[in-house]
Design an enzyme around this catalytic site. Structure first.
Site, PDB file in Angstrom:
ATOM      1  N   LYS A   1      -2.112  -1.541  -4.022  1.00  0.00           N
ATOM      2  CA  LYS A   1      -2.991  -0.376  -3.954  1.00  0.00           C
ATOM      3  C   LYS A   1      -2.150   0.887  -3.952  1.00  0.00           C
ATOM      4  O   LYS A   1      -1.219   0.950  -3.148  1.00  0.00           O
ATOM      5  CB  LYS A   1      -3.804  -0.482  -2.657  1.00  0.00           C
ATOM      6  CG  LYS A   1      -4.680   0.694  -2.360  1.00  0.00           C
ATOM      7  CD  LYS A   1      -5.326   0.518  -1.016  1.00  0.00           C
ATOM      8  CE  LYS A   1      -5.901   1.846  -0.594  1.00  0.00           C
ATOM      9  NZ  LYS A   1      -6.219   1.904   0.782  1.00  0.00           N
TER      10      LYS A   1
ATOM     11  N   LYS B   1       0.857  -1.176   0.000  1.00  0.00           N
ATOM     12  CA  LYS B   1       0.000   0.000   0.000  1.00  0.00           C
ATOM     13  C   LYS B   1       0.893   1.226   0.000  1.00  0.00           C
ATOM     14  O   LYS B   1       1.651   1.450   0.947  1.00  0.00           O
ATOM     15  CB  LYS B   1      -0.879  -0.030   1.248  1.00  0.00           C
ATOM     16  CG  LYS B   1      -1.841   1.128   1.328  1.00  0.00           C
ATOM     17  CD  LYS B   1      -2.856   0.890   2.422  1.00  0.00           C
ATOM     18  CE  LYS B   1      -3.749   2.085   2.583  1.00  0.00           C
ATOM     19  NZ  LYS B   1      -4.717   1.905   3.653  1.00  0.00           N
TER      20      LYS B   1
HETATM   21  C1  PBG Z   1      -7.948   2.919   5.166  1.00  0.00           C
HETATM   22  C2  PBG Z   1      -8.120   2.910   3.700  1.00  0.00           C
HETATM   23  C3  PBG Z   1      -7.839   3.929   2.756  1.00  0.00           C
HETATM   24  C4  PBG Z   1      -8.294   3.451   1.529  1.00  0.00           C
HETATM   25  C5  PBG Z   1      -8.799   2.180   1.746  1.00  0.00           C
HETATM   26  N1  PBG Z   1      -8.656   1.858   3.093  1.00  0.00           N
HETATM   27  C6  PBG Z   1      -7.307   5.291   2.935  1.00  0.00           C
HETATM   28  C7  PBG Z   1      -5.934   5.540   3.350  1.00  0.00           C
HETATM   29  O1  PBG Z   1      -5.096   4.656   3.506  1.00  0.00           O
HETATM   30  O2  PBG Z   1      -5.661   6.712   3.559  1.00  0.00           O
HETATM   31  C8  PBG Z   1      -8.276   4.200   0.233  1.00  0.00           C
HETATM   32  C9  PBG Z   1      -9.235   3.723  -0.778  1.00  0.00           C
HETATM   33  C10 PBG Z   1      -9.484   4.647  -1.916  1.00  0.00           C
HETATM   34  O3  PBG Z   1      -8.816   5.677  -2.110  1.00  0.00           O
HETATM   35  O4  PBG Z   1     -10.406   4.333  -2.679  1.00  0.00           O
HETATM   36  N2  PBG Z   1      -6.677   2.880   5.643  1.00  0.00           N
END
Ligand code: PBG
Length: 331
Positions: A254, A201
């Protein structure tokens, strides 16, 4: 002798010819559709930067679930907007938290529909970070405390499984989170509940609209100490490796669009099912351009999702899921 190029063209001349040699098949079975659930009644509020995506109260969720089931999409991913936030994100792991309530309701209405629970604290903490903050009075620094955060995340995952979640998807990026959650789930009797780890991520600007949608922007600092540097690809292998060793059942990359090479790399390296998260800003950009008449939304979305699959994704989390399902049916 004919030019060799003819050889390539022979197989492209008709739709039927193209379809028998097509390498990548996009299918409704590949999609997971994210939903934002909230307290109250009769709430269906569109997220301004994500047209077509809503905050839904439980009474309005019912109709949306019917649409999802009718579309053929097999799984939803739940995000919750709690009534109250505090320093430790208590509302993330309460038995009657909003995600737990929504999970129970969905499993009652549509038992076959898979409920994926996002396991994180950022929507539930008043500071908006994904874990507990440790304040150091000597240095004045405030940092996410890895190990005490893990305990809260395990509690969250167990309460989600107790509510009926079919898949636990930890997105918090604390060190050791997969192992800790696996142990916690097993100890609570949920050995059969798989973990879809947000293994790779990135600290990305592409989450901007989501943070508006989930009201989860960090109130100070950023997530760079626990999310990955967009410039790094080989580090993704190290992140994924630890998740695999700790018992993850699925891996995730992601965001997706700017990280297709990372999707491909993980696909080649591991045999676990691979998930790509087509995140909020990837969706917003397409919607904005389409609203201006600058692009053909249907063609762009299907091409993008096909690209993610071609890169190596087995599963795609996407806000386009319902539209794409319809388009794939030829409607
Ligand atoms: C929670 C989370 C996030 C997203 C999914 N789970 C936000 C982040 O990490 O700030 C982002 C999903 C998206 O942008 O569609 N941690």
């Amino acid at each position: 002798m004919a030019f060799p190029i003819t050889r390539h063209r022979r197989l492209r001349r008709t739709a039927a010819m193209r379809s028998i040699v097509r390498e990548t098949q996009l299918s409704v079975d590949d999609f997971i559709y994210p939903l934002f659930v909230t307290h109250g009644t009769d709430v269906k509020v569109e997220i301004s930067s994500m047209p077509g995506v809503y905050h839904l109260s439980l009474d309005r969720l019912r109709a949306e679930i019917d649409v999802v089931v009718a579309s053929g999409v097999k799984a939803v991913l739940l995000f919750g907007l709690p009534e109250t936030k505090d320093a430790v994100g208590t509302s993330a792991f309460e038995a009657d938290g909003i995600v737990q309530q929504a999970t129970r309701a969905i499993k009652e209405w549509a038992p076959e529909l898979l409920v994926v629970a996002d396991t994180c604290l950022c929507e539930f903490t008043d500071h908006g970070h994904c874990g507990m903050i440790h304040h150091d009075p000597r240095t004045g620094s405030a940092e996410v405390d890895n190990d005490s955060s893990l305990e809260l995340l395990v509690k969250t995952a167990v309460s989600q499984a107790q509510a009926g979640a079919d898949i636990i998807a930890p997105s918090n990026m604390m060190d050791g989170f997969v192992g800790a959650i696996r142990e916690g789930l097993d100890a609570a009797g949920f050995e059969m509940v798989p973990i879809m780890s947000y293994s790779v991520k990135y600290a990305s600007a592409f989450y901007g609209p989501f943070r508006e949608a989930a009201q989860s922007a960090p109130q100070f600092g950023d997530r760079k100490s626990y999310q990955m540097d967009p410039a790094n690809a080989r580090e993704a292998l190290r992140e994924a490796e630890s998740d695999v060793l700790e018992g993850a059942d699925m891996l995730m990359v992601k965001p997706a669009l700017a990280y297709m090479d990372v999707i491909r790399m993980l696909k080649e390296q591991y045999d676990l099912p691979l998930v790509a998260y087509n995140v909020s800003a990837e969706y917003s950009m397409v919607k904005a351009a389409a609203a201006n008449g600058w692009i053909d939304e249907r063609a762009i979305v299907l091409e993008t999702l096909t690209g993610m699959k071609r890169a190596g994704a087995d599963v795609i989390i996407t806000y386009h899921a319902l539209d794409a399902a319809r388009w794939l049916r030829g409607e």
